[in-house]
Scaffold this motif. Structure first.
Motif, PDB file in Angstrom:
ATOM      1  N   UNK A 143       0.806  -1.216   0.000  1.00  0.00           N
ATOM      2  CA  UNK A 143       0.000   0.000   0.000  1.00  0.00           C
ATOM      3  C   UNK A 143       0.838   1.264   0.000  1.00  0.00           C
ATOM      4  N   UNK A 144       2.129   1.111   0.371  1.00  0.00           N
ATOM      5  CA  UNK A 144       2.983   2.281   0.464  1.00  0.00           C
ATOM      6  C   UNK A 144       2.741   3.087   1.714  1.00  0.00           C
ATOM      7  N   UNK A 145       1.898   2.569   2.601  1.00  0.00           N
ATOM      8  CA  UNK A 145       1.598   3.278   3.836  1.00  0.00           C
ATOM      9  C   UNK A 145       2.323   2.672   5.007  1.00  0.00           C
ATOM     10  N   UNK A 234      25.198  -2.173  -1.509  1.00  0.00           N
ATOM     11  CA  UNK A 234      25.981  -2.391  -0.292  1.00  0.00           C
ATOM     12  C   UNK A 234      25.483  -3.582   0.515  1.00  0.00           C
ATOM     13  N   UNK A 235      24.248  -4.005   0.277  1.00  0.00           N
ATOM     14  CA  UNK A 235      23.667  -5.115   1.038  1.00  0.00           C
ATOM     15  C   UNK A 235      23.146  -6.204   0.111  1.00  0.00           C
ATOM     16  N   UNK A 236      23.843  -6.450  -0.972  1.00  0.00           N
ATOM     17  CA  UNK A 236      23.375  -7.418  -1.960  1.00  0.00           C
ATOM     18  C   UNK A 236      23.438  -8.851  -1.463  1.00  0.00           C
ATOM     19  N   UNK A 237      24.131  -9.084  -0.338  1.00  0.00           N
ATOM     20  CA  UNK A 237      24.246 -10.444   0.185  1.00  0.00           C
ATOM     21  C   UNK A 237      23.082 -10.827   1.081  1.00  0.00           C
ATOM     22  N   UNK A 238      22.101  -9.956   1.231  1.00  0.00           N
ATOM     23  CA  UNK A 238      20.926 -10.287   2.030  1.00  0.00           C
ATOM     24  C   UNK A 238      19.688  -9.654   1.415  1.00  0.00           C
ATOM     25  N   UNK A 239      18.535 -10.103   1.867  1.00  0.00           N
ATOM     26  CA  UNK A 239      17.273  -9.560   1.364  1.00  0.00           C
ATOM     27  C   UNK A 239      17.057  -8.161   1.925  1.00  0.00           C
ATOM     28  N   UNK A 240      16.733  -7.227   1.053  1.00  0.00           N
ATOM     29  CA  UNK A 240      16.414  -5.856   1.456  1.00  0.00           C
ATOM     30  C   UNK A 240      14.964  -5.593   1.073  1.00  0.00           C
ATOM     31  N   UNK A 241      14.115  -5.397   2.065  1.00  0.00           N
ATOM     32  CA  UNK A 241      12.700  -5.164   1.796  1.00  0.00           C
ATOM     33  C   UNK A 241      12.486  -3.759   1.269  1.00  0.00           C
ATOM     34  N   UNK A 242      11.330  -3.558   0.636  1.00  0.00           N
ATOM     35  CA  UNK A 242      10.998  -2.233   0.129  1.00  0.00           C
ATOM     36  C   UNK A 242      10.883  -1.239   1.285  1.00  0.00           C
ATOM     37  N   UNK A 243      10.350  -1.703   2.422  1.00  0.00           N
ATOM     38  CA  UNK A 243      10.222  -0.816   3.576  1.00  0.00           C
ATOM     39  C   UNK A 243      11.585  -0.333   4.056  1.00  0.00           C
ATOM     40  N   UNK A 244      12.561  -1.245   4.126  1.00  0.00           N
ATOM     41  CA  UNK A 244      13.915  -0.863   4.542  1.00  0.00           C
ATOM     42  C   UNK A 244      14.535   0.106   3.546  1.00  0.00           C
ATOM     43  N   UNK A 253       7.451   4.178   0.637  1.00  0.00           N
ATOM     44  CA  UNK A 253       7.647   3.026  -0.251  1.00  0.00           C
ATOM     45  C   UNK A 253       6.985   3.267  -1.602  1.00  0.00           C
ATOM     46  N   UNK A 254       5.773   3.815  -1.591  1.00  0.00           N
ATOM     47  CA  UNK A 254       5.073   4.069  -2.855  1.00  0.00           C
ATOM     48  C   UNK A 254       5.829   5.091  -3.696  1.00  0.00           C
TER      49      UNK A 254
END
Length: 328
Positions: A143-145, A234-244, A253-254
């Motif tokens: 939702x981007x909220x 810089x963090x390609x070795x782990x999952x980076x969420x859209x929120x982060x 996020x939106x």
């Protein structure tokens, strides 16, 4: 640790257990699912035998259970959404307004923070336990909220087609991810699977989560997208969420999603995948069969669980199959 019989690959991160004591079964159900009060119980010759297996993907639990007893319970799950795929036996789920009779092959969602009555007889099921915090995170990413809690408003899938989508997602997790110890213990893969299961739950079952119509990025500058890209790299070795990623960039996020489309003609997720593909390409160039390197192992290291899709994407990006790069 033993294999999931449907996957047939050793070794696996499964824990197996058998219980026959009624009090032990009650304690297990309370710890695994919810606060449980047994209203009526009938035990056969095997007593209250419960057989099961359990695996963890971060804070997401996957478990197969078979209970020989006839149980009628009242349950409230705190902070956990459980989704059951009934494979055998008889199960009904009631929220005091509606009774959902779940037949073998069907699925049911047990919402968090809601009193439910369950009645089962010799039920065999495979279930997924999703923390409500994870479901909220994925819903807010859509939702981007931010803020607020997602509330599931029914136990049935929205449609038969979406029910099949859940079963297909579950089969992929069991037969691909949990069938390979390297994938099942890879932090990048674990994070992807956690979010995939939560997204599938939100798509398959009715909820009060509302996805508003997206708006454009407004006055977001290209430097914001550059900052997000730097964070991904810089963090390609782990999952980076859209929120982060949005938090690191200082925008919603939106807004970040639309800024990526505007300035990079892609999405944050696709950009992250492209970066990880580049990392895999570097490892393929540096590696070689003589050193024991394989395409599958390098792909898995960077979160690519589907070998065919990895090979297709790699060929499109680099003009040759990954196996040729590794041999060169």
């Amino acid at each position: 640790m033993e294999a999931d019989p449907e996957a047939g690959v050793q070794p696996l991160p499964w824990q197996r257990y058998t219980m026959t004591d009624a009090d032990e079964v009650r304690a297990f159900l309370r710890a695994t699912f919810a606060d449980v009060t047994v209203a009526v119980s009938e035990f056969g010759a095997e007593g209250a035998q419960l057989r099961g297996m359990r695996a963890m993907l971060g804070d997401v639990t996957l478990y197969g259970l078979r209970c020989s007893a006839c149980l009628r319970v009242e349950a409230v799950a705190h902070g956990l959404v459980n989704i059951l795929h009934v494979r055998d036996g008889r199960l009904s789920v009631s929220d005091r307004r509606d009774v959902h009779r779940v037949t073998p092959g069907q699925v049911a969602l047990l919402p968090a923070e809601q009193a439910l009555e369950l009645e089962g007889e010799a039920v065999e099921s495979f279930a997924v336990g999703l923390p409500t915090s994870l479901v909220d995170e994925v819903a807010h990413t859509w939702s981007g909220g931010g803020g607020g809690r997602v509330r599931f408003v029914g136990t049935r899938p929205v449609s038969v087609g979406l029910e099949r989508h859940w079963l297909g997602t579950l089969a992929y997790v069991r037969q691909v991810v949990l069938a390979d110890l390297a994938l099942a213990t890879n932090p990048l893969v674990i994070e992807q699977v956690r979010h995939m299961l939560a997204a599938a739950a939100l798509a398959v079952f009715p909820s009060a989560a509302v996805v508003p119509q997206p708006r454009g990025p407004g006055d977001i500058a290209p430097s914001v997208v550059r900052r997000a890209m730097d964070h991904v790299e810089a963090h390609s070795d782990r999952y980076v969420s859209l929120a982060e990623l949005a938090e690191a960039s200082g925008v919603s996020a939106r807004g970040l999603q639309y800024a990526f489309r505007r300035y990079q003609d892609t999405t944050p997720a696709r950009y992250a995948r492209r970066v990880r593909l580049g990392r895999a390409h570097e490892d393929l160039l540096r590696g070689g069969p003589a050193a024991g390197d394989t395409v599958a192992a390098i792909a898995a290291r960077w979160g690519f669980t589907d070998a065919k899709r990895f090979a297709t994407d790699y060929r499109a990006a680099y003009g040759q199959p990954p196996s040729r790069t590794l041999r060169s």
